[in-house]
Design a protein around this motif. Structure first.
Motif, PDB file in Angstrom:
ATOM      1  N   UNK A   1       0.842  -1.196   0.000  1.00 52.10           N
ATOM      2  CA  UNK A   1       0.000   0.000   0.000  1.00 52.10           C
ATOM      3  C   UNK A   1       0.879   1.249   0.000  1.00 52.10           C
ATOM      4  N   UNK A   2       0.427   2.325  -0.653  1.00 55.50           N
ATOM      5  CA  UNK A   2       1.295   3.496  -0.887  1.00 55.50           C
ATOM      6  C   UNK A   2       1.983   4.052   0.355  1.00 55.50           C
ATOM      7  N   UNK A   3       1.278   4.106   1.483  1.00 56.14           N
ATOM      8  CA  UNK A   3       1.879   4.719   2.672  1.00 56.14           C
ATOM      9  C   UNK A   3       2.973   3.871   3.298  1.00 56.14           C
ATOM     10  N   UNK A   4       3.140   2.634   2.821  1.00 54.25           N
ATOM     11  CA  UNK A   4       4.176   1.748   3.359  1.00 54.25           C
ATOM     12  C   UNK A   4       5.297   1.479   2.358  1.00 54.25           C
ATOM     13  N   UNK A   5       5.332   2.227   1.297  1.00 55.22           N
ATOM     14  CA  UNK A   5       6.365   2.021   0.284  1.00 55.22           C
ATOM     15  C   UNK A   5       7.682   2.684   0.677  1.00 55.22           C
ATOM     16  N   UNK A   6       8.728   2.326  -0.062  1.00 50.50           N
ATOM     17  CA  UNK A   6      10.086   2.862   0.121  1.00 50.50           C
ATOM     18  C   UNK A   6      10.658   2.492   1.492  1.00 50.50           C
ATOM     19  N   UNK A   7      10.256   1.304   1.976  1.00 49.65           N
ATOM     20  CA  UNK A   7      10.793   0.797   3.237  1.00 49.65           C
ATOM     21  C   UNK A   7      11.389  -0.599   3.055  1.00 49.65           C
ATOM     22  N   UNK A   8      11.535  -1.025   1.792  1.00 47.44           N
ATOM     23  CA  UNK A   8      12.129  -2.327   1.501  1.00 47.44           C
ATOM     24  C   UNK A   8      11.162  -3.489   1.596  1.00 47.44           C
ATOM     25  N   UNK A   9       9.867  -3.203   1.769  1.00 47.80           N
ATOM     26  CA  UNK A   9       8.912  -4.285   1.972  1.00 47.80           C
ATOM     27  C   UNK A   9       8.675  -5.105   0.701  1.00 47.80           C
ATOM     28  N   UNK A  10       8.629  -4.457  -0.456  1.00 51.35           N
ATOM     29  CA  UNK A  10       8.403  -5.199  -1.699  1.00 51.35           C
ATOM     30  C   UNK A  10       9.527  -6.202  -1.939  1.00 51.35           C
ATOM     31  N   UNK A  11      10.751  -5.785  -1.649  1.00 53.95           N
ATOM     32  CA  UNK A  11      11.879  -6.707  -1.824  1.00 53.95           C
ATOM     33  C   UNK A  11      11.795  -7.862  -0.830  1.00 53.95           C
ATOM     34  N   UNK A  12      11.336  -7.574   0.372  1.00 50.97           N
ATOM     35  CA  UNK A  12      11.197  -8.637   1.369  1.00 50.97           C
ATOM     36  C   UNK A  12      10.104  -9.622   0.957  1.00 50.97           C
ATOM     37  N   UNK A  13       9.016  -9.113   0.387  1.00 45.21           N
ATOM     38  CA  UNK A  13       7.970  -9.997  -0.142  1.00 45.21           C
ATOM     39  C   UNK A  13       8.544 -10.898  -1.230  1.00 45.21           C
ATOM     40  N   UNK A  14       9.345 -10.332  -2.108  1.00 52.34           N
ATOM     41  CA  UNK A  14       9.946 -11.115  -3.191  1.00 52.34           C
ATOM     42  C   UNK A  14      10.864 -12.202  -2.650  1.00 52.34           C
ATOM     43  N   UNK A  15      11.630 -11.883  -1.634  1.00 51.16           N
ATOM     44  CA  UNK A  15      12.535 -12.890  -1.063  1.00 51.16           C
ATOM     45  C   UNK A  15      11.744 -14.032  -0.446  1.00 51.16           C
ATOM     46  N   UNK A  16      10.641 -13.708   0.226  1.00 55.28           N
ATOM     47  CA  UNK A  16       9.759 -14.752   0.750  1.00 55.28           C
ATOM     48  C   UNK A  16       9.229 -15.616  -0.396  1.00 55.28           C
ATOM     49  N   UNK A  17       8.796 -14.981  -1.486  1.00 56.09           N
ATOM     50  CA  UNK A  17       8.249 -15.718  -2.631  1.00 56.09           C
ATOM     51  C   UNK A  17       9.292 -16.638  -3.248  1.00 56.09           C
ATOM     52  N   UNK A  18      10.506 -16.150  -3.388  1.00 53.35           N
ATOM     53  CA  UNK A  18      11.581 -16.972  -3.953  1.00 53.35           C
ATOM     54  C   UNK A  18      11.843 -18.179  -3.067  1.00 53.35           C
ATOM     55  N   UNK A  19      11.882 -17.976  -1.761  1.00 53.42           N
ATOM     56  CA  UNK A  19      12.108 -19.092  -0.835  1.00 53.42           C
ATOM     57  C   UNK A  19      10.971 -20.100  -0.894  1.00 53.42           C
ATOM     58  N   UNK A  20       9.748 -19.618  -1.056  1.00 48.57           N
ATOM     59  CA  UNK A  20       8.605 -20.526  -1.199  1.00 48.57           C
ATOM     60  C   UNK A  20       8.733 -21.358  -2.471  1.00 48.57           C
ATOM     61  N   UNK A  21       9.219 -20.737  -3.529  1.00 49.25           N
ATOM     62  CA  UNK A  21       9.417 -21.454  -4.791  1.00 49.25           C
ATOM     63  C   UNK A  21      10.471 -22.547  -4.643  1.00 49.25           C
ATOM     64  N   UNK A  22      11.535 -22.244  -3.924  1.00 47.64           N
ATOM     65  CA  UNK A  22      12.577 -23.250  -3.693  1.00 47.64           C
ATOM     66  C   UNK A  22      12.030 -24.387  -2.845  1.00 47.64           C
ATOM     67  N   UNK A  23      11.260 -24.055  -1.813  1.00 47.91           N
ATOM     68  CA  UNK A  23      10.643 -25.091  -0.971  1.00 47.91           C
ATOM     69  C   UNK A  23       9.710 -25.987  -1.776  1.00 47.91           C
ATOM     70  N   UNK A  24       9.105 -25.432  -2.834  1.00 50.84           N
ATOM     71  CA  UNK A  24       8.185 -26.200  -3.681  1.00 50.84           C
ATOM     72  C   UNK A  24       8.912 -26.972  -4.770  1.00 50.84           C
TER      73      UNK A  24
END
Length: 252
Positions: A191-214
């Protein structure tokens, strides 16, 4: 054909297959997926997604009447054009009242080791109606279109929708969809008010790890200009361009 070209061709096919299978999968339980011998389309009522009309082969001018008729009968469909044919056949759209809604870059990442990340965020898979409503409510804050609650409710088992929380507040979304050894990463939004805090990159890292687990071999996505820098930084490589067209009814 050398091995590098073969890998690229397979990755292009995998990217399109993951994306279009997702559209078909989410629409089917709602009886909103349709196919002819040439084209397929998914359009869910009261939802801005997927609402796509697509085809696997290059188009010719002879295909336009069928495309136009389908859109006239199903207003609001967006037509993705995979820029992979080398024929510039998208000119048929541009000469017949279509305009570009947006452009995305299809990207792929060869999966290797899991990534460590800060764990500032928590991820909750959407598996009930209350969470589906929350997800549906915050998604358009990132993407300016709605994915209906009903779309999620009918697809708990088919697609992994995640609510992303920071300090127990819902601040983002993520969608994961697996086809074979490919994990499609979709709907990464903050959401816009939470941007520019590195959260999108952290979401991506979680997604990548989930893909490896799968046990996936590649992660694939379609990047907007807003997110492309993050994906490139994480090692994703460009595959091809997607031009999303809509019929401009105000063009005349």
């Amino acid at each position: 054909m050398n091995n590098i070209n073969l890998i690229s061709i397979n990755l292009i096919k995998d990217n399109i297959d993951n994306l279009t299978t997702l559209w078909k999968t989410v629409a089917s339980p709602l009886h909103s997926y349709h196919a002819t011998d040439f084209l397929e389309f998914s359009q869910i009522k009261n939802s801005g997604w997927p609402n796509r009309l697509w085809f696997r082969k290059d188009i010719t001018e002879e295909n336009l009447p069928q495309i136009l008729e389908t859109i006239e009968n199903n207003p609001g469909l967006v037509v993705p054009y995979w820029d992979i044919f080398g024929s510039n056949s998208n000119i048929f759209f541009e000469n017949n009242g279509f305009a570009i809604r947006n452009q995305l870059v299809a990207m792929a990442l060869k999966l290797d080791k899991k990534i460590t990340f800060q764990n500032n965020l928590t991820f909750k898979r959407v598996l009930n109606e209350e969470d589906a409503k929350t997800w549906s409510d915050i998604y358009p804050l990132s993407f300016n279109y709605i994915i209906s609650k009903e779309t999620l409710v009918h697809n708990y088992e088919n697609v992994k929708f995640y609510l992303v929380h920071f300090e127990e507040k819902s601040i983002g979304t993520l969608t994961l969809f697996q086809t074979g050894k490919i994990m499609g990463i979709h709907g990464v939004g903050v959401i816009p008010q939470m941007r520019k805090r590195g959260f999108a990159e952290e979401i991506m890292k979680f997604a990548i790890n989930q893909a490896i687990d799968a046990d996936c071999e590649y992660a694939q996505l379609q990047a907007s200009a807003l997110g492309k820098g993050i994906y490139t930084r994480l090692g994703f490589e460009d595959l091809f361009l997607i031009k999303n067209y809509f019929l401009n009814t105000n063009s005349n």
